[in-house]
Design an enzyme around this catalytic site. Structure first.
Site, short mmCIF file in Angstrom:
data_model
loop_
_atom_site.label_atom_id
_atom_site.label_comp_id
_atom_site.label_asym_id
_atom_site.label_seq_id
_atom_site.Cartn_x
_atom_site.Cartn_y
_atom_site.Cartn_z
N LYS A 45 0.89 -1.18 0.00
CA LYS A 45 0.00 0.00 0.00
C LYS A 45 0.92 1.22 0.00
O LYS A 45 0.90 2.06 0.91
CB LYS A 45 -0.91 -0.07 1.25
CG LYS A 45 -2.03 0.95 1.27
CD LYS A 45 -3.11 0.70 0.26
CE LYS A 45 -4.15 1.83 0.32
NZ LYS A 45 -5.08 1.82 -0.82
N ASP A 81 -5.49 -3.14 -2.45
CA ASP A 81 -6.93 -3.05 -2.78
C ASP A 81 -7.16 -3.54 -4.21
O ASP A 81 -8.14 -4.26 -4.49
CB ASP A 81 -7.47 -1.63 -2.56
CG ASP A 81 -6.50 -0.54 -2.95
OD1 ASP A 81 -5.34 -0.85 -3.25
OD2 ASP A 81 -6.89 0.64 -2.97
N ASP A 122 -6.58 -16.19 2.18
CA ASP A 122 -7.91 -16.78 2.38
C ASP A 122 -8.81 -16.51 1.18
O ASP A 122 -9.58 -17.37 0.75
CB ASP A 122 -8.56 -16.20 3.65
CG ASP A 122 -8.21 -17.03 4.88
OD1 ASP A 122 -7.35 -17.91 4.76
OD2 ASP A 122 -8.78 -16.78 5.96
#
Ligand code: NAD
Length: 360
Positions: free
Chosen positions: A195, A227, A255
């Site tokens: 990020k 993102d 996940d």
């Protein structure tokens, strides 16, 4: 060649699935003329039952003395198992955290691969799946937000909580080296996720990753904001080979990536230290609801054993043979009940292990 392997059967379905993985490793030994010497190590509930604690010093010493560790899974049903009457530091999961720490496992590897035969379990549309996907997420496991300083204070009746995200350049460099080494064994592309438009730790991450990339001219490096990566995983998963990322981003993205494959019984994982040593285990838990019923899918553990051959023992040809054997058995239509679909042949844990071992 001779290798020593520590086996941790663990709890629930753990002993059943580790037994099948061992069958497959024995077939590899016969075919490629290796000798694997196994030492069985107790961890989790199995260790509590014998020693009263989830991990002993002897267990750590035996794991350290081996070339690699292959584990099933640990833990029981939190509502019914007496292990969960104990204080948290003496429960099964505490043993797993302690052994990861004792072995200095800082790199977590989670592959997400879509078998054509299991495409129906994938929640993505056919046009998104395209030719399928085959990626591996390399996550930093011992630094970042989960290990930084944290505190909660109160001033004038208003509570404030602070968590600190810290990385030093050495921690970034060693995980980046792992990711590039792994890319060299695959399609030679690393997507480093950060990020960097907001976080200082991400800007340092990017700088160090670029320094490491200079030593791997054959590997293509791209940077992606976290993102955007979360969106790309469900928009165009086929674009990824190795995803390299820090602890919290990796926790979430791995996940997400495993969900898009759709079948928990198929997902392998590994945690490595800064040598070739690693602990290999399926991504799923000990499934106490189906333990002892010959229903568990052993493939995640068998694929974890294949990762062990590739990354700790440098036996790439042997790892390819195990992965090809899994593919062959799926192509022939054999399924455990968790991945069963119409027209296929349902088999139990033990038969699935036999079939894969034979195919090796
Ligand atoms: P789980 O992964 O054990 O089970 C979730 C569901 O998936 C269950 O319905 C189970 O039957 C099914 N499932 C899991 N693995 C399967 C397999 N190989 N084949 C067929 N079906 C399978 O998760 P849970 O129920 O939340 O946890 C059970 C126990 O496992 C808990 O004690 C938990 O702490 C522990 N756990 C251990 C690990 C580990 O050892 N690394 C990881 C996660 C959970």
């Amino acid at each position: 060649m001779d290798y020593s392997i520590a086996l941790i059967p663990g709890d629930g379905i753990g002993p059943e699935i580790v037994k099948e993985a061992k069958k497959v490793l024995d077939a590899v030994c016969r075919k490629y003329h290796h000798t694997f010497t196994y030492s069985e190590v107790l961890l989790g509930g199995a260790s509590i039952d014998v020693h009263g604690v989830p991990l002993t010093e002897d267990a750590v010493a035996r794991a350290k003395a081996s070339d690699a560790v292959l584990m099933g899974s640990i833990g029981g049903d939190a509502k019914t198992s007496p292990w969960y009457q104990l204080e948290p530091s003496r429960r099964p999961e505490a043993g797993l955290l302690a052994i990861r720490k004792a072995l200095n496992l800082f790199a977590n590897l989670r592959p997400a691969y879509l078998y054509k035969e299991l495409q129906k379990a994938c929640p993505l549309k056919e046009e998104v799946i395209g030719d399928g996907f085959d990626m591996i997420i390399v996550r930093e496991l011992t630094g970042g937000l989960y290990f930084g300083e944290r505190k909660t204070t109160e001033e004038n009746g208003v509570k404030t909580a602070v968590d600190t995200l810290t990385y030093n350049e050495n921690e970034i460099r060693r995980i980046a080296v792992k990711a590039f080494d792994i890319a060299m064994k695959r399609s030679k592309k690393v997507t480093s996720v950060d990020k960097a438009n907001v976080l200082d730790s991400s800007r340092l991450w990017r700088k160090v990753v670029e320094e490491v990339a200079a030593d791997y001219p054959e590997v293509t490096l791209e940077h992606m904001l976290v993102d955007n990566c979360a969106m790309q995983l469900v928009h165009n998963p086929g674009q990824f080979d190795v995803i390299l990322t820090e602890n919290m981003f990796g926790d979430i993205l791995s996940d997400e990536a495993s969900m898009v494959t759709g079948s928990i019984g198929m997902l392998s994982s590994a945690s490595l230290n800064d040598t070739k040593f690693g602990l290999y285990e399926p991504s799923h838990g000990s499934a106490p609801d189906i333990a002892g019923q010959d229903k568990a899918n052993p493939i995640a553990t068998i694929l974890s054993a294949a990762m062990m051959l590739r990354y700790s023992l440098d036996l790439d040809k042997e790892a390819d043979a195990v992965e090809a054997a899994v593919q062959k058995v799926l192509t022939e239509g054999y399924r455990t009940c968790d991945i069963m679909s119409e027209g296929c042949t349902e088999v139990g844990t033990s038969k699935m292990g036999d079939l894969i071992a034979e195919a090796v």
